[in-house]
Write a protein that holds these residues in place. Structure first.
Motif: not given
Length: 330
Positions: A140-151
């Motif tokens: 979730l942390r890695i994906i949050e940094h890609y999306l730039q938003l809460p997952v």
């Protein structure tokens, strides 16, 4: 018998299209110029507002997050994630796939998760274990940094890909439309070689107006357009041993599961969007009710619970349409 089976398939397609009507109607409304512009502006504002609240990455997570941000895809071993390396997860996934394979050998047909749970209710616990694994906090942390938003966690698709070489459904080239950007995480549960149905993504170096109109297409279309000098492309094929994990923005890249001709493939695909997605009504729902979902994630962190329960924060209209959309495992 073939006639009856054909009638059943046609009937299922008609019912599916009827069930999709509310989603498509809402999408048509949201696509109207001023409304679409407002939605886009809200997304930009949300990204800016969240930029100061991004969850810090650990030293070992940072290289993976950077690779994902730079290319839109990356690959790692399942041992990197606590949930995927756990014995409980591996046993649960193995039992589900053993039953799916047994069903295929006995009937000659594959089975989706809804039919599987109807036929074998005891596997619900195993499915919930697999579902929870997609809420791994590192992931979730890695994906949050890609999306730039809460997952927002969309759930898991369970693919038992038969090595019949047939090109259909998710084995044709397509982009996902639940959100933009979005991430799918593939977890291989057996070795996947070039002939065993690897996930593939398309790198387009040059396109024509003919290609830009395409939404989903067979591989031969690529070859034909290339031979006509209308496109130029390269393909990344994600082969790998059991435990390979691939993170990829499937709204950015045309992708497919290459039709398998070698061995049957066992692969899980976990889905992640922003919380909330641009088109939540295109996001499949888990095969259990909200109360069970809340109970299932009650012992997890706030970030994990928020990711699992994002549907509860939708507008009333989006919530109604999204919750009536059936869960699909194509």
């Amino acid at each position: 018998m073939k006639v009856i089976r054909k009638i059943i398939v046609i009937t299922q397609k008609i019912i599916h299209r009827i069930l999709q009507w509310p989603s498509k109607t809402i999408h048509a409304i949201y696509s109207i110029g001023p409304i679409r512009k407002k939605i886009t502006q809200n997304r930009i504002h949300s990204i800016r507002a969240h930029s100061q609240d991004l969850t810090p990455l650990t030293t070992e997570e940072t290289p993976l997050a950077h690779a994902l941000k730079e290319r839109g895809f990356c690959k790692v071993n399942s041992d990197f994630f606590e949930a995927f390396r756990s014995e409980k997860f591996r046993i649960a996934a193995g039992e589900i796939y053993d039953f799916m394979e047994k069903t295929y050998l006995e009937t000659g047909r594959t089975i989706n998760i809804i039919k599987l749970l109807d036929a074998e209710p005891r596997l619900l616990g195993q499915f919930e274990t697999v579902f929870r694994a997609g809420l791994d906090i590192k992931l979730l942390r890695i994906i949050e940094h890609y999306l730039q938003l809460p997952v927002g966690y969309g759930g898991v698709d369970i693919f038992f890909t038969v090595a019949d070489g047939v090109e259909r459904g998710a084995r044709t080239w397509h982009k996902d439309s639940e959100d933009h950007p979005m991430i799918k995480v593939a977890v291989y549960l057996n070795d996947v070689g070039e002939n065993d149905g690897p996930l593939e993504i398309l790198h387009l170096q040059r396109t024509s107006p003919d290609f830009d109109k395409l939404r989903g297409f067979r591989h031969q279309k690529l070859i034909d357009l290339q031979n006509e000098d209308k496109i130029k492309f390269e393909i990344t094929s994600f082969t790998g041993p059991l435990g390979s994990v691939i993170l990829c923005d499937t709204s950015k890249y045309f992708h497919r599961g290459k039709p398998a001709t070698g061995r049957n493939r066992r692969a899980l695909f976990f889905n992640y969007y922003a919380n909330k997605p641009l088109t939540p009504y295109f996001c499949p729902n888990p095969p259990f009710p909200t109360d069970r979902m809340k109970e299932l994630v009650s012992d997890l962190t706030t970030a994990q619970r928020d990711a699992a329960l994002w549907r509860e924060n939708l507008s009333p209209v989006d919530k109604i349409v999204t919750k009536t959309k059936p869960y699909l495992s194509l």
